[in-house]
Design a protein around this motif. Structure first.
Motif, short mmCIF file in Angstrom:
data_model
loop_
_atom_site.label_atom_id
_atom_site.label_comp_id
_atom_site.label_asym_id
_atom_site.label_seq_id
_atom_site.Cartn_x
_atom_site.Cartn_y
_atom_site.Cartn_z
N CYS A 1 -1.32 -2.21 -4.85
CA CYS A 1 -2.57 -1.59 -4.38
C CYS A 1 -2.22 -0.29 -3.64
O CYS A 1 -2.31 -0.23 -2.42
CB CYS A 1 -3.34 -2.54 -3.47
N HIS B 1 0.81 -1.21 0.00
CA HIS B 1 0.00 0.00 0.00
C HIS B 1 0.85 1.27 0.00
O HIS B 1 0.45 2.29 -0.56
CB HIS B 1 -0.91 0.03 1.23
N SER C 1 -1.90 3.09 -1.75
CA SER C 1 -2.74 3.92 -0.86
C SER C 1 -1.90 5.15 -0.49
O SER C 1 -1.42 5.27 0.65
CB SER C 1 -3.14 3.13 0.38
#
Length: 236
Positions: free
Chosen positions: A48, A39, A50
């Protein structure tokens, strides 16, 4: 008097039951959720990303250091999936893998997210030797299908301070499952990040049904005052 956010309105906690159930430092554990490089990495291949969670890396590190000084255990929970994909992409695929890209657009390398043996499972926050690590998270909730609950019950911890990334996803799922197991949930809003458009709604929902939403400096101040009062009473 401690303050918390109720439906996004910050006000004093008057009901004394909150202090016994949610704010007892001796019953508390801090749980960081998915603060790993899958992330947090700035690599364009991050499976992924973030990016907003990077804002809270140092604040979480600082908070955790202060909690360690108060004797509060730190538990780091992360997703780790078997490298052949049998836990997810090559088995019963998680719903988020299909749904999330429809909102945010294609995510290059998403199939590598949380795979064991990859750099993406490495922590992006400070992990100390005295901390605990729970690797069994394979879906959104930190409780499923990990041994987190077993650890908490054995440690006799009832109040869970949740910090980390994917507030509107993994933290919300953990808060829901934790509350349903009668753990007391506390979310320091300054130590969590999610999909920006969903954060306000998520914090409203948590504060109405699952746990306290607070600011971390207020929480630390409350704990310190409680411990000081306890120490004073022992010296009398």
């Amino acid at each position: 008097m401690m303050e918390a956010y109720f439906n996004r309105i910050k006000k004093p906690i008057v009901d004394k039951r909150f202090y016994d159930l949610f704010l007892d430092v001796k019953k508390t554990a801090v749980i960081t959720i998915d603060m790993h490089m899958g992330h947090l990495s700035e690599d364009p291949d991050c499976p992924c990303p973030s990016p907003r969670a990077r804002e809270v890396v140092e604040p979480i590190n600082d908070f955790n250091d202060k909690c360690r000084q108060l004797g509060i255990p730190i538990i780091h929970v992360r997703s780790v999936l078997r490298k052949d994909g049998s836990d997810d992409i090559n088995g019963n695929i998680s719903a988020w893998r299909l749904l999330f890209p429809e909102t945010v657009g294609p995510i290059p390398g998403m199939d590598d997210h949380a795979l064991e043996g990859t750099k993406w499972t490495e922590f992006g926050i400070d992990v100390k030797e005295t901390d605990y690590i729970v690797d069994g998270k394979k879906r959104l909730s930190a409780f499923y299908p990990s041994d987190l609950e077993l650890l908490l019950r054995n440690m006799k911890k009832e109040t869970l301070i949740l910090t980390g990334t994917m507030l509107d996803c993994c933290l919300l799922s953990t808060a829901t499952e934790g509350a349903n197991r009668d753990f007391r949930i506390v979310i320091p809003q300054d130590l969590s990040r999610g999909y920006e458009e969903n954060e306000e709604a998520t914090l409203r929902i948590i504060s109405m049904y699952f746990g306290l939403v607070v600011d971390s400096p207020d929480l630390l101040k409350q704990w310190r005052e409680t411990l000081a009062e306890s120490q004073s009473s022992l010296q009398v």
